[in-house]
Design a protein around this motif. Structure first.
Motif, PDB file in Angstrom:
ATOM      1  N   UNK A  28     -16.062  -6.438  -1.242  1.00 18.80           N
ATOM      2  CA  UNK A  28     -15.189  -7.589  -0.989  1.00 18.80           C
ATOM      3  C   UNK A  28     -14.386  -7.946  -2.236  1.00 18.80           C
ATOM      4  N   UNK A  29     -14.986  -7.758  -3.408  1.00 18.92           N
ATOM      5  CA  UNK A  29     -14.289  -8.085  -4.648  1.00 18.92           C
ATOM      6  C   UNK A  29     -12.996  -7.294  -4.784  1.00 18.92           C
ATOM      7  N   UNK A  30     -12.960  -6.084  -4.210  1.00 14.14           N
ATOM      8  CA  UNK A  30     -11.761  -5.257  -4.291  1.00 14.14           C
ATOM      9  C   UNK A  30     -10.898  -5.352  -3.046  1.00 14.14           C
ATOM     10  N   UNK A  31     -11.540  -5.417  -1.875  1.00 13.95           N
ATOM     11  CA  UNK A  31     -10.790  -5.314  -0.624  1.00 13.95           C
ATOM     12  C   UNK A  31     -10.629  -6.644   0.110  1.00 13.95           C
ATOM     13  N   UNK A  32     -11.345  -7.670  -0.316  1.00 13.84           N
ATOM     14  CA  UNK A  32     -11.185  -8.982   0.291  1.00 13.84           C
ATOM     15  C   UNK A  32     -12.016  -9.179   1.547  1.00 13.84           C
ATOM     16  N   UNK A  33     -11.988 -10.404   2.037  1.00 14.13           N
ATOM     17  CA  UNK A  33     -12.717 -10.816   3.230  1.00 14.13           C
ATOM     18  C   UNK A  33     -11.704 -11.255   4.276  1.00 14.13           C
ATOM     19  N   UNK A  34     -11.918 -10.859   5.522  1.00 14.10           N
ATOM     20  CA  UNK A  34     -10.983 -11.189   6.591  1.00 14.10           C
ATOM     21  C   UNK A  34     -11.602 -12.280   7.467  1.00 14.10           C
ATOM     22  N   UNK A  35     -11.027 -13.482   7.414  1.00 14.98           N
ATOM     23  CA  UNK A  35     -11.536 -14.584   8.229  1.00 14.98           C
ATOM     24  C   UNK A  35     -10.692 -14.728   9.479  1.00 14.98           C
ATOM     25  N   UNK A  36     -11.357 -14.686  10.631  1.00 13.05           N
ATOM     26  CA  UNK A  36     -10.706 -14.907  11.923  1.00 13.05           C
ATOM     27  C   UNK A  36     -11.216 -16.236  12.463  1.00 13.05           C
ATOM     28  N   UNK A  37     -10.359 -17.217  12.712  1.00 18.67           N
ATOM     29  CA  UNK A  37     -10.826 -18.465  13.337  1.00 18.67           C
ATOM     30  C   UNK A  37     -11.253 -18.184  14.783  1.00 18.67           C
ATOM     31  N   UNK A  38     -12.521 -17.947  14.959  1.00 15.85           N
ATOM     32  CA  UNK A  38     -13.039 -17.533  16.273  1.00 15.85           C
ATOM     33  C   UNK A  38     -14.531 -17.824  16.329  1.00 15.85           C
ATOM     34  N   UNK A  39     -15.060 -17.804  17.543  1.00 10.18           N
ATOM     35  CA  UNK A  39     -16.486 -18.020  17.761  1.00 10.18           C
ATOM     36  C   UNK A  39     -17.094 -16.774  18.397  1.00 10.18           C
ATOM     37  N   UNK A  40     -18.400 -16.566  18.225  1.00  9.24           N
ATOM     38  CA  UNK A  40     -19.068 -15.486  18.946  1.00  9.24           C
ATOM     39  C   UNK A  40     -18.905 -15.665  20.456  1.00  9.24           C
ATOM     40  N   UNK A  41     -19.226 -14.632  21.247  1.00  5.97           N
ATOM     41  CA  UNK A  41     -18.889 -14.673  22.672  1.00  5.97           C
ATOM     42  C   UNK A  41     -19.806 -15.530  23.537  1.00  5.97           C
ATOM     43  N   UNK A  42     -20.869 -16.082  22.961  1.00  5.85           N
ATOM     44  CA  UNK A  42     -21.849 -16.849  23.740  1.00  5.85           C
ATOM     45  C   UNK A  42     -21.986 -18.246  23.140  1.00  5.85           C
ATOM     46  N   UNK A  43     -22.055 -19.257  23.988  1.00  8.06           N
ATOM     47  CA  UNK A  43     -22.176 -20.635  23.513  1.00  8.06           C
ATOM     48  C   UNK A  43     -23.422 -20.793  22.640  1.00  8.06           C
ATOM     49  N   UNK A  44     -23.326 -21.698  21.678  1.00  2.00           N
ATOM     50  CA  UNK A  44     -24.405 -22.031  20.748  1.00  2.00           C
ATOM     51  C   UNK A  44     -24.652 -20.963  19.698  1.00  2.00           C
ATOM     52  N   UNK A  45     -23.755 -19.984  19.581  1.00  2.22           N
ATOM     53  CA  UNK A  45     -23.731 -19.098  18.419  1.00  2.22           C
ATOM     54  C   UNK A  45     -22.522 -19.494  17.581  1.00  2.22           C
ATOM     55  N   UNK A  46     -22.668 -19.452  16.253  1.00  2.00           N
ATOM     56  CA  UNK A  46     -21.637 -20.007  15.387  1.00  2.00           C
ATOM     57  C   UNK A  46     -20.946 -19.010  14.465  1.00  2.00           C
ATOM     58  N   UNK A  47     -21.576 -17.894  14.174  1.00  5.38           N
ATOM     59  CA  UNK A  47     -20.977 -16.961  13.215  1.00  5.38           C
ATOM     60  C   UNK A  47     -21.188 -15.533  13.700  1.00  5.38           C
TER      61      UNK A  47
END
Length: 258
Positions: A218-237
């Motif tokens: 990640x230090x070289x290639x970065x982190x990709x953040x997508x504003x999204x939720x997992x496909x099932x309710x009550x999961x967060x990441x």
């Protein structure tokens, strides 16, 4: 440690998962993984037809398909997710050579964007395995992982409905550890990742520094953040990672390039 299986094509090895998708896969030497991304997400049946044309243009059969990135309008409840997986497998079997009781070897990520224009589950991208004598077998795709151990439900969800700082950290640590274990099972390291995709509804300012402890790349290639939720309710990441040789864009009219 899960033992990977060799795909019948010989192009990659994969980690068995559930019926609808594997836990991830890695290309063998002599093959590379290319991602074909739709210009805009396409409904599943339209997308699969388009992928079939693209495979034919590359003189490849459906065995070359290795992964599918899905987008859903909103997270499913448990019954809805089960129904979706039944539909997905039925559609997949129309194109991809799977026996009636055979589990899919394909990787899969399925998330619900926070600001979604979708009115039905759609395909954002697919990953395919193509022959390349110069390829050293370093490409891979892992399925997205959420904070869940085993069967879906509250008792198997890490820090269930806990969005405190400690709850978030427990979720992220679990998911990162699971991804690291899968890479190890495939004979790879977290430092082999070139793309780390994080799907959470809001940015977490500490997330990159924490995940860099697992994914040094990640230090070289970065982190990709997508504003999204997992496909099932009550999961967060949900987090996924991969290493690709190339990317191309698919439209309804144009052939992708690799």
């Amino acid at each position: 440690m899960t033992t990977p299986l060799t795909h019948r094509s010989g192009a990659y090895r994969y980690l068995p998962g559930g019926a609808a998708f594997s836990n991830g896969l890695a290309a063998e030497a002599g093959f590379r993984i290319v991602e074909w991304e739709f210009a805009t997400p396409q409904p599943l049946e339209i997308a699969f037809e388009r992928v079939g044309r693209e495979l034919a243009a590359h003189d490849r059969g459906w065995d070359a398909l290795a992964g599918v990135d899905l987008r859903s309008p909103v997270p499913f409840d448990l019954a809805g997710f089960a129904s979706f997986n039944t539909y997905y497998l039925d559609l997949l079997r129309r194109h991809y050579p799977l026996a009636e009781d055979e589990h899919s070897p394909l990787a899969r990520t399925n998330v619900a964007p926070v600001e979604s224009p979708l009115d039905q589950p759609s395909v954002r991208a697919v990953q395919v395995v193509l022959p390349d004598p110069a390829a050293d077998g370093t490409d891979f795709v892992l399925s997205g992982v959420a904070e869940n151990r085993g069967a879906l439900g509250p008792k198997n969800t890490v820090a269930y409905r806990d969005t405190s700082a400690a709850g978030w950290r427990a979720k992220v640590d679990f998911v990162a550890g699971e991804l690291a274990a899968r890479l190890h099972s495939l004979g790879l390291s977290t430092d082999d990742a070139r793309i780390v995709d994080v799907y959470v509804a809001q940015p977490l300012d500490w997330l990159e520094s924490v995940l860099t402890g697992t994914f040094g790349s990640i230090a070289q290639y970065g982190l990709h953040h997508w504003p999204a939720r997992p496909p099932v309710v009550d999961l967060d990441v949900e987090i996924g990672c991969k290493r690709l040789s190339a990317r191309a864009t698919l439209t309804a009219q144009e052939e992708g390039r690799s």
